[in-house]
Motif scaffolding. Structure first.
Motif, PDB file in Angstrom:
ATOM      1  N   THR A   1       0.833  -1.197   0.000  1.00 17.59           N
ATOM      2  CA  THR A   1       0.000   0.000   0.000  1.00 17.59           C
ATOM      3  C   THR A   1       0.871   1.251   0.000  1.00 17.59           C
ATOM      4  OG1 THR A   1      -1.711  -1.185   1.215  1.00 17.59           O
ATOM      5  CG2 THR A   1      -1.847   1.207   1.220  1.00 17.59           C
ATOM      6  N   ARG A   2       1.931   1.265   0.801  1.00 20.33           N
ATOM      7  CA  ARG A   2       2.831   2.423   0.839  1.00 20.33           C
ATOM      8  C   ARG A   2       3.502   2.637  -0.519  1.00 20.33           C
ATOM      9  NH1 ARG A   2       3.746   0.427   5.911  1.00 20.33           N
ATOM     10  NH2 ARG A   2       5.632  -0.687   5.315  1.00 20.33           N
ATOM     11  N   ALA A   3       3.890   1.547  -1.173  1.00 25.32           N
ATOM     12  CA  ALA A   3       4.517   1.683  -2.497  1.00 25.32           C
ATOM     13  C   ALA A   3       3.529   2.248  -3.512  1.00 25.32           C
ATOM     14  CB  ALA A   3       5.062   0.336  -2.969  1.00 25.32           C
ATOM     15  N   ILE A   4       2.302   1.761  -3.487  1.00 26.74           N
ATOM     16  CA  ILE A   4       1.293   2.247  -4.434  1.00 26.74           C
ATOM     17  C   ILE A   4       0.982   3.718  -4.181  1.00 26.74           C
ATOM     18  CG2 ILE A   4      -1.144   2.071  -5.101  1.00 26.74           C
ATOM     19  CD1 ILE A   4      -0.849  -1.002  -4.657  1.00 26.74           C
TER      20      ILE A   4
ATOM     21  N   MET B   1       7.950  -0.469 -11.548  1.00 25.38           N
ATOM     22  CA  MET B   1       7.866   0.883 -10.993  1.00 25.38           C
ATOM     23  C   MET B   1       7.596   0.854  -9.491  1.00 25.38           C
ATOM     24  SD  MET B   1       6.084   3.135 -14.034  1.00 25.38           S
ATOM     25  CE  MET B   1       4.655   2.074 -14.221  1.00 25.38           C
ATOM     26  N   LEU B   2       6.721  -0.034  -9.063  1.00 23.98           N
ATOM     27  CA  LEU B   2       6.423  -0.128  -7.624  1.00 23.98           C
ATOM     28  C   LEU B   2       7.628  -0.675  -6.854  1.00 23.98           C
ATOM     29  CD1 LEU B   2       2.757  -1.444  -7.748  1.00 23.98           C
ATOM     30  CD2 LEU B   2       3.521   0.833  -7.054  1.00 23.98           C
ATOM     31  N   ALA B   3       8.287  -1.690  -7.406  1.00 28.10           N
ATOM     32  CA  ALA B   3       9.468  -2.255  -6.750  1.00 28.10           C
ATOM     33  C   ALA B   3      10.578  -1.206  -6.678  1.00 28.10           C
ATOM     34  CB  ALA B   3       9.949  -3.502  -7.489  1.00 28.10           C
ATOM     35  N   ALA B   4      10.767  -0.455  -7.744  1.00 27.54           N
ATOM     36  CA  ALA B   4      11.803   0.582  -7.757  1.00 27.54           C
ATOM     37  C   ALA B   4      11.538   1.602  -6.660  1.00 27.54           C
ATOM     38  CB  ALA B   4      11.860   1.254  -9.128  1.00 27.54           C
ATOM     39  N   HIS B   5      10.290   2.030  -6.553  1.00 32.75           N
ATOM     40  CA  HIS B   5       9.946   3.004  -5.507  1.00 32.75           C
ATOM     41  C   HIS B   5      10.244   2.445  -4.120  1.00 32.75           C
ATOM     42  CE1 HIS B   5       7.928   6.088  -3.249  1.00 32.75           C
ATOM     43  NE2 HIS B   5       7.206   5.146  -2.662  1.00 32.75           N
ATOM     44  N   SER B   6       9.897   1.190  -3.915  1.00 34.75           N
ATOM     45  CA  SER B   6      10.112   0.590  -2.591  1.00 34.75           C
ATOM     46  C   SER B   6      11.598   0.468  -2.256  1.00 34.75           C
ATOM     47  CB  SER B   6       9.428  -0.776  -2.489  1.00 34.75           C
ATOM     48  OG  SER B   6      10.139  -1.753  -3.209  1.00 34.75           O
ATOM     49  N   LEU B   7      12.464   0.509  -3.286  1.00 34.39           N
ATOM     50  CA  LEU B   7      13.912   0.406  -3.086  1.00 34.39           C
ATOM     51  C   LEU B   7      14.610   1.771  -3.128  1.00 34.39           C
ATOM     52  CD1 LEU B   7      14.532  -2.750  -5.298  1.00 34.39           C
ATOM     53  CD2 LEU B   7      14.570  -2.632  -2.793  1.00 34.39           C
ATOM     54  N   GLY B   8      13.807   2.847  -3.128  1.00 35.18           N
ATOM     55  CA  GLY B   8      14.378   4.189  -3.112  1.00 35.18           C
ATOM     56  C   GLY B   8      14.751   4.746  -4.472  1.00 35.18           C
ATOM     57  N   LEU B   9      14.300   4.084  -5.528  1.00 31.69           N
ATOM     58  CA  LEU B   9      14.565   4.556  -6.886  1.00 31.69           C
ATOM     59  C   LEU B   9      13.330   5.263  -7.441  1.00 31.69           C
ATOM     60  CD1 LEU B   9      16.308   1.360  -8.253  1.00 31.69           C
ATOM     61  CD2 LEU B   9      17.408   3.551  -7.792  1.00 31.69           C
ATOM     62  N   GLY B  10      13.562   6.083  -8.444  1.00 31.57           N
ATOM     63  CA  GLY B  10      12.468   6.742  -9.135  1.00 31.57           C
ATOM     64  C   GLY B  10      12.347   6.208 -10.545  1.00 31.57           C
ATOM     65  N   THR B  11      11.141   6.298 -11.082  1.00 34.09           N
ATOM     66  CA  THR B  11      10.877   5.877 -12.454  1.00 34.09           C
ATOM     67  C   THR B  11       9.907   6.862 -13.097  1.00 34.09           C
ATOM     68  OG1 THR B  11       8.997   4.509 -11.795  1.00 34.09           O
ATOM     69  CG2 THR B  11      11.134   3.404 -11.971  1.00 34.09           C
ATOM     70  N   CYS B  12       9.855   6.819 -14.401  1.00 36.26           N
ATOM     71  CA  CYS B  12       8.826   7.531 -15.156  1.00 36.26           C
ATOM     72  C   CYS B  12       8.645   6.775 -16.472  1.00 36.26           C
ATOM     73  CB  CYS B  12       9.243   8.974 -15.419  1.00 36.26           C
ATOM     74  SG  CYS B  12       7.943   9.987 -16.169  1.00 36.26           S
ATOM     75  N   TRP B  13       7.404   6.476 -16.799  1.00 36.70           N
ATOM     76  CA  TRP B  13       7.086   5.816 -18.068  1.00 36.70           C
ATOM     77  C   TRP B  13       7.126   6.893 -19.144  1.00 36.70           C
ATOM     78  CZ3 TRP B  13       3.500   1.127 -18.426  1.00 36.70           C
ATOM     79  CH2 TRP B  13       3.316   0.730 -19.751  1.00 36.70           C
TER      80      TRP B  13
END
Length: 193
Positions: free
Chosen positions: A8-11, A129-141
């Motif tokens: 939930t926090r990642a989303i 994208m969700l996994a990246a966020h949870s690991l402190g990374l950023g993404t953009c499609w």
């Protein structure tokens, strides 16, 4: 939601990041993200995805320079309000990169003969994208990167096989900003009971 868990926090916390630090993302971390991606659902268990990791900034610049005029042509008749106008203004700037100067680009390719490979690959991209966020990374499609397929030379240089097509282009890196969540309109929901 009071009882937030990790998912939930990642989303709720994931944002599209458009400003990255120069810090390089280790290959092992990208491999871990791809592994997270391939655990997405896949229709008929076809697993129609393939991946290309681009860390060559020169290649990313060439793709961006090819795509920018395509974006301007595509959006020239679009309704110029809000984000569309801001994006057009940015794309028109000479130094602007469609990849927001991220250190890595992950291309997710879908197999041409898989019935709904675009859906499967989109689910894979969301996992990443969700996994990246949870690991402190950023993404953009980067949806506009799809225009690169109009250039056979770039397709060949990137090594996109004939039996695949580009579904998702995700930039990936360590965020140099943490943007606020943009307002979300209330969804239209029709309940049938």
């Amino acid at each position: 939601m009071n009882d937030e868990n990790e998912v939930t926090r990642a989303i709720m916390g994931r944002r599209s990041i458009r400003n990255y630090s120069d810090r390089v993302v280790p290959d092992e971390l990208i491999e871990m993200l791809i592994d997270m991606g391939i655990h997405a659902p896949s229709a008929l268990a076809l697993f129609p995805w393939s991946f290309i990791v681009v860390k060559d900034r020169g290649m990313m610049k060439r793709v961006s320079e090819y795509v920018k005029p395509q974006i301007l042509a595509e959006l020239k008749n679009a309704k110029r309000v809000g984000m569309t106008q801001r994006y057009l203004d940015m794309v028109g700037e000479e130094r602007f990169s469609i990849f927001y100067n991220a250190p890595s680009l992950l291309l997710i390719l879908g197999k041409n003969d898989a019935p709904i490979s675009d859906v499967d690959c989109s689910l894979c991209a969301q996992n990443i994208m969700l996994a990246a966020h949870s690991l402190g990374l950023g993404t953009c499609w980067i949806g506009s990167a799809r225009h690169l397929e109009k250039n056979p030379g770039l397709v060949e240089e990137l090594g996109i096989p004939d039996e695949y097509h580009l579904v998702a282009s995700l930039v990936l890196g360590y965020p140099a900003e943490n943007p606020e969540m943009p307002a979300r309109p209330e969804p239209s929901v029709n309940w049938i009971k």
